[in-house]
Design a protein around this motif. Structure first.
Motif, PDB file in Angstrom:
ATOM      1  N   UNK A   1       0.839  -1.174   0.000  1.00 26.19           N
ATOM      2  CA  UNK A   1       0.000   0.000   0.000  1.00 26.19           C
ATOM      3  C   UNK A   1       0.890   1.246   0.000  1.00 26.19           C
ATOM      4  N   UNK A   2       1.209   1.774  -1.185  1.00 27.31           N
ATOM      5  CA  UNK A   2       2.146   2.870  -1.319  1.00 27.31           C
ATOM      6  C   UNK A   2       1.570   4.207  -0.864  1.00 27.31           C
ATOM      7  N   UNK A   3       0.266   4.387  -1.002  1.00 26.79           N
ATOM      8  CA  UNK A   3      -0.377   5.638  -0.624  1.00 26.79           C
ATOM      9  C   UNK A   3      -0.907   5.527   0.799  1.00 26.79           C
ATOM     10  N   UNK A   4      -0.381   6.313   1.754  1.00 25.17           N
ATOM     11  CA  UNK A   4      -0.834   6.218   3.142  1.00 25.17           C
ATOM     12  C   UNK A   4      -2.333   6.451   3.309  1.00 25.17           C
ATOM     13  N   UNK A   5      -2.927   7.262   2.404  1.00 26.59           N
ATOM     14  CA  UNK A   5      -4.348   7.566   2.512  1.00 26.59           C
ATOM     15  C   UNK A   5      -5.233   6.341   2.278  1.00 26.59           C
ATOM     16  N   UNK A   6      -4.682   5.319   1.638  1.00 26.05           N
ATOM     17  CA  UNK A   6      -5.502   4.156   1.314  1.00 26.05           C
ATOM     18  C   UNK A   6      -5.509   3.108   2.424  1.00 26.05           C
ATOM     19  N   UNK A   7      -4.616   3.236   3.400  1.00 24.59           N
ATOM     20  CA  UNK A   7      -4.444   2.170   4.399  1.00 24.59           C
ATOM     21  C   UNK A   7      -5.722   1.875   5.163  1.00 24.59           C
ATOM     22  N   UNK A   8      -6.304   2.895   5.799  1.00 28.03           N
ATOM     23  CA  UNK A   8      -7.518   2.676   6.586  1.00 28.03           C
ATOM     24  C   UNK A   8      -8.670   2.221   5.700  1.00 28.03           C
ATOM     25  N   UNK A   9      -8.773   2.795   4.508  1.00 23.33           N
ATOM     26  CA  UNK A   9      -9.849   2.417   3.591  1.00 23.33           C
ATOM     27  C   UNK A   9      -9.733   0.954   3.178  1.00 23.33           C
ATOM     28  N   UNK A  10      -8.524   0.506   2.865  1.00 16.01           N
ATOM     29  CA  UNK A  10      -8.313  -0.887   2.472  1.00 16.01           C
ATOM     30  C   UNK A  10      -8.659  -1.833   3.617  1.00 16.01           C
ATOM     31  N   UNK A  11      -8.351  -1.414   4.840  1.00 20.52           N
ATOM     32  CA  UNK A  11      -8.691  -2.229   5.999  1.00 20.52           C
ATOM     33  C   UNK A  11     -10.208  -2.326   6.143  1.00 20.52           C
ATOM     34  N   UNK A  12     -10.900  -1.191   6.062  1.00 17.67           N
ATOM     35  CA  UNK A  12     -12.363  -1.196   6.199  1.00 17.67           C
ATOM     36  C   UNK A  12     -13.015  -2.051   5.121  1.00 17.67           C
ATOM     37  N   UNK A  13     -12.503  -1.962   3.895  1.00 22.32           N
ATOM     38  CA  UNK A  13     -13.113  -2.703   2.799  1.00 22.32           C
ATOM     39  C   UNK A  13     -12.983  -4.211   2.977  1.00 22.32           C
ATOM     40  N   UNK A  14     -11.976  -4.648   3.705  1.00 22.11           N
ATOM     41  CA  UNK A  14     -11.749  -6.079   3.891  1.00 22.11           C
ATOM     42  C   UNK A  14     -12.428  -6.640   5.143  1.00 22.11           C
TER      43      UNK A  14
END
Length: 284
Positions: A1-14
């Motif tokens: 996950x290269x973009x820090x902004x995507x970390x929480x979103x990727x976690x929520x989506x999973x």
């Protein structure tokens, strides 16, 4: 996950792919703001009252190589501007503080949804809608309001669509669709059984189906051709789905414009015609 902004979103989506215990562990860790590069695995496990092996398992199911990568991703995220936007509303907040927190939470949802947007999926969705003979939009409750807003915009440029927010009407719509048609199914959780039944019937009949949801691993997401994800941090008072709708409205506005761009000449001509018909009814 290269973009820090995507970390929480990727976690929520999973989250839907996790067991209840795994989901609790993920939520516990995501809620922490005190994790540093020196925070040991043991401490994280103890605070969630699980084994170290469980924390590592959760990290891997969330898309990380292991705990260290998970920890680094969280640290990077918490230092991003997006993470700083969210603040919980408290009972003692003034009107000014409430307005600021609500607006900043919406801004966070917009920034993180933009960061995780799959442009290939977005373009496929625009192609399906542009090429479709019939466009049917499915959604219940607040999702139906988003569907109506999108349908209104499409009508302005001459692309007719229908909105269904009743289970029986959805099934009848799906039964009549074919390979030249398209569906957008709106569901925050992606687990509405009735909606999924209609989507599966529509696909069985050959229609292309687009899902707008908060969870990429949801049952709805697995049942469609294209998934467009929104994301929002949960808020005790506002609720996760209320904030996510702000992101979904903007996402669908972008999809509307992209669809119009497929034939801009026709879109502009129809927009003039529909706008003129409304202007003539206004009082001078």
């Amino acid at each position: 996950m290269d973009n820090p902004q995507t970390v929480a979103a990727q976690i929520r989506m999973r989250l839907p792919s996790l067991t209840p215990l795994e989901g609790k562990v993920a939520a516990d860790i995501l809620a922490r703001k005190d994790i540093t590069a020196d925070t040991p695995l043991r401490e994280v496990a103890e605070k969630s009252d699980v084994s170290e092996a469980m924390v590592v398992k959760v990290a891997k199911k969330l898309g990380f190589a292991g705990f260290r990568e998970f920890r680094r991703g969280l640290i990077d995220y918490y230092h991003s501007g997006s993470a700083a936007l969210h603040s919980e509303i408290s009972a003692d907040d003034t009107s000014g503080e409430i307005v600021q927190k609500v607006f900043r939470t919406a801004m966070q949802a917009l920034e993180e949804t933009f960061a995780i947007l799959d442009l290939d999926a977005f373009n496929r969705a625009a192609d399906f809608l542009h090429q479709a003979q019939q466009r049917d939009f499915y959604g219940f409750g607040g999702s139906a309001q988003i569907a109506r807003d999108v349908s209104h915009k499409f009508l302005r440029i001459g692309l007719r669509s229908s909105v269904f927010d009743d289970a029986h009407m959805m099934m009848m719509s799906a039964a009549l669709l074919g390979p030249k048609d398209a569906v957008i199914a709106f569901s925050h959780s992606g687990e509405s059984a009735i909606l999924i039944d209609a989507v599966e019937l529509a696909r069985k009949n050959g229609a292309r189906v687009i899902a707008v949801t908060n969870y990429h691993d949801s049952s709805l997401a697995r049942a469609v051709d294209v998934v467009l994800c929104s994301t929002a941090e949960n808020s005790a008072l506002l609720g996760e789905n209320a904030t996510a709708r702000i992101a979904q409205l903007n996402l669908l506005d972008a999809l509307f414009v992209a669809t119009a761009q497929r034939d801009r000449v026709a879109a502009d001509a129809n927009l003039r015609r529909t706008m003129n018909s409304v202007v003539q009814k206004r009082r001078k």
